[in-house]
Write a protein that holds these residues in place. Structure first.
Motif, PDB file in Angstrom:
ATOM      1  N   TYR A 169       0.730  -1.113  -0.035  1.00 37.48           N
ATOM      2  CA  TYR A 169       0.166   0.009   0.039  1.00 37.48           C
ATOM      3  C   TYR A 169       0.872   1.500   0.035  1.00 37.48           C
TER       4      TYR A 169
ATOM      5  N   ASN B 229     -12.938  -7.842   9.744  1.00 42.89           N
ATOM      6  CA  ASN B 229     -11.936  -7.072   9.363  1.00 42.89           C
ATOM      7  C   ASN B 229     -10.479  -7.963   9.063  1.00 42.89           C
TER       8      ASN B 229
ATOM      9  N   VAL C 226      -7.498  -5.930   7.710  1.00 39.64           N
ATOM     10  CA  VAL C 226      -6.413  -4.910   8.039  1.00 39.64           C
ATOM     11  C   VAL C 226      -7.014  -3.638   8.317  1.00 39.64           C
ATOM     12  N   ASN C 227      -6.430  -2.831   9.247  1.00 32.68           N
ATOM     13  CA  ASN C 227      -6.834  -1.408   9.477  1.00 32.68           C
ATOM     14  C   ASN C 227      -5.764  -0.663  10.012  1.00 32.68           C
ATOM     15  N   GLU C 228      -4.981  -0.014   9.112  1.00 32.29           N
ATOM     16  CA  GLU C 228      -3.701   0.449   9.419  1.00 32.29           C
ATOM     17  C   GLU C 228      -3.684   1.812   8.643  1.00 32.29           C
TER      18      GLU C 228
ATOM     19  N   ARG D 142       2.591   0.771   3.612  1.00 27.47           N
ATOM     20  CA  ARG D 142       3.057  -0.606   4.335  1.00 27.47           C
ATOM     21  C   ARG D 142       2.719  -1.741   3.548  1.00 27.47           C
TER      22      ARG D 142
ATOM     23  N   GLU E 110       1.737  -5.746   3.824  1.00 24.37           N
ATOM     24  CA  GLU E 110       0.774  -6.931   4.838  1.00 24.37           C
ATOM     25  C   GLU E 110       0.746  -8.206   4.202  1.00 24.37           C
TER      26      GLU E 110
ATOM     27  N   VAL F 181      -1.693 -11.256   4.823  1.00 27.78           N
ATOM     28  CA  VAL F 181      -2.732 -11.846   6.042  1.00 27.78           C
ATOM     29  C   VAL F 181      -3.347 -13.127   5.249  1.00 27.78           C
TER      30      VAL F 181
END
Length: 431
Positions: A367, A394, A396-398, A402, A404, A406
């Motif tokens: 991202y 949910n 991802v909530n950042e 970044r 990630e 998951v």
């Protein structure tokens, strides 16, 4: 599909092909009690259009019969639609080569297919059925034969087969022979239906000569009348049948507006919004009171673009309240039109909707934005109501740039990039 299997189909106008040159096709419309409600609930060559106009029978002349079933207009009293095949002149179901039933969406997508391989000495068979479930419709591969022929099948479903063929056909109103929908007709106290005389079983018209069955492929066969086809059909992802299927709806405009999309079947859809301008962009769903309900977009990004999830209500239209400064374009598409995740990289910007149809995997995300990145999933494997989505989970909530990775459970899944103000990349790993 194999015998006994079932799956949801989109609640749209389906075209059902019955292939097998020696089989006469028909439909029985059943109520809660498992029986027809009257003569009009039997659709066959002598009465090819249901009085409601929701079901009609046509013959393509190539060994294929077509049942057009507009699921959204089937009367509420009807809970099941049986697709029936019968033979004549001593032919049994085991003698019919290439017997199959296949349902197509309006754009030509095959949504269900059953190749009938269980035929025996029967001369009539319930090939498949459409039935109501959880606010939508399911297709079941039935393959139930009747050794006592069409008479036994009809009697089991409340049809009185006492009257002779000539009397039955002569009493069909002339308007029924036209291809236009008809107003409902009053039914007689005892439902009746004309059967071929015995022996041998024969229809009231000369049977078609046997025709070699088509190859087992899924293109849309030539049909009379032709099926409605979108100008540029959407390329749907593999093995995706959740949610309604329809031709995409598009609308363009400028500045603030209310967008009303009529005639869509109920269920989750993808809304693709593009706005050219540097002001605020907001998009919300209006409820039945015309109040803002679900906020889909809330952005100050210049030249906004993104795809978001919305749900067409079971009753009424999809209505969207758009706040924008500048020209815009909206496209409403089925879930099946969303991009399917693979091990190849997806590159995009802004909110988006993706599909995962495979097994357990890892989702790798890179991202490049400054604000929130929010990614949710909707697990559909044990969710039967295709007119709505289950609760989201949910992932991802950042905030900020970044990388990630998951884990994803087994599909089918909807993967929602709910918020993303910058560019991003995503792909599957270790599927």
């Amino acid at each position: 599909m194999i015998k006994g299997e079932n799956s949801f189909v989109p609640s749209v106008a389906l075209r059902i092909a019955v292939r097998g040159g020696e089989v006469d096709a028909m439909a029985l419309l059943l109520t809660d009690g498992g029986t027809v409600g009257g003569d009009g609930d039997v659709v066959f060559h002598g009465a090819p259009v249901h009085p409601s106009g929701a079901i009609r029978l046509t013959d393509a002349g190539d060994g294929t019969a077509w049942l057009d079933v507009a699921l959204t207009t089937v009367e509420e009293r009807i809970t099941r639609v049986l697709v029936v095949g019968s033979t004549e002149n001593g032919t049994t179901m085991r003698d019919v080569a290439g017997l199959s039933v296949e349902a197509f969406a309006p754009d030509g997508t095959s949504v269900a297919r059953y190749d009938v391989t269980e035929g025996g000495p029967e001369t009539a068979m319930v090939l498949a059925e459409l039935y109501r479930r959880a606010g939508g419709w399911k297709f079941r591969a039935v393959g139930q034969g009747y050794a006592n022929g069409l008479a036994g099948l009809a009697t089991d479903h409340g049809v009185d087969v006492a009257r002779p063929v000539a009397a039955q056909v002569s009493q069909v109103p002339q308007a029924v022979q036209t291809p236009m929908p008809l107003p409902a007709q009053p039914a007689p106290p005892a439902p009746t239906f004309a059967l071929p005389q015995q022996p041998p079983m024969a229809p009231p018209v000369a049977p078609l000569a046997p025709v070699a069955p088509p190859a087992p492929v899924a293109p849309v066969a030539p049909v009379v009348p032709p099926a409605p086809v979108a100008p540029e059909p959407v390329a749907y992802g593999p093995a995706w049948s959740y949610g309604p299927v329809f031709a995409p709806y598009t609308q363009s405009g400028r500045d603030n507006d209310v967008i009303t999309v009529s005639g869509l079947p109920p269920g989750p859809v993808v809304v693709h919004l593009e706005v050219r301008g540097d002001g605020y962009t907001g998009l919300a769903v209006l409820d039945w009171k015309n109040k803002e309900k679900d906020y889909l977009v809330n952005s100050t990004e210049e030249d906004f673009r993104g795809r978001v999830l919305a749900t067409v209500p079971r009753k009424g239209n999809l209505r969207l309240r758009l706040e924008a400064e500048g020209p815009w374009r909206v496209e409403v598409s089925p879930l099946a039109a969303a991009h399917v995740l693979t091990e190849g990289e997806v590159e995009s910007r802004g909110p988006d909707v993706l599909l995962h149809t495979g097994g357990v995997a890892d989702l790798a995300i890179q991202y490049g934005g400054d604000d929130n990145l929010i990614v949710n999933i909707y697990e559909l494997a044990r969710h039967d109501d295709h007119t709505a989505l289950p609760e989201d989970e949910n992932l991802v909530n950042e905030i900020g740039e970044r990388r990630e990775t998951v884990p994803l459970p087994e599909g089918p899944l909807v993967v929602q990039f709910e918020a993303a103000d910058g560019p991003w990349r995503a792909r599957l790993k270790r599927v």
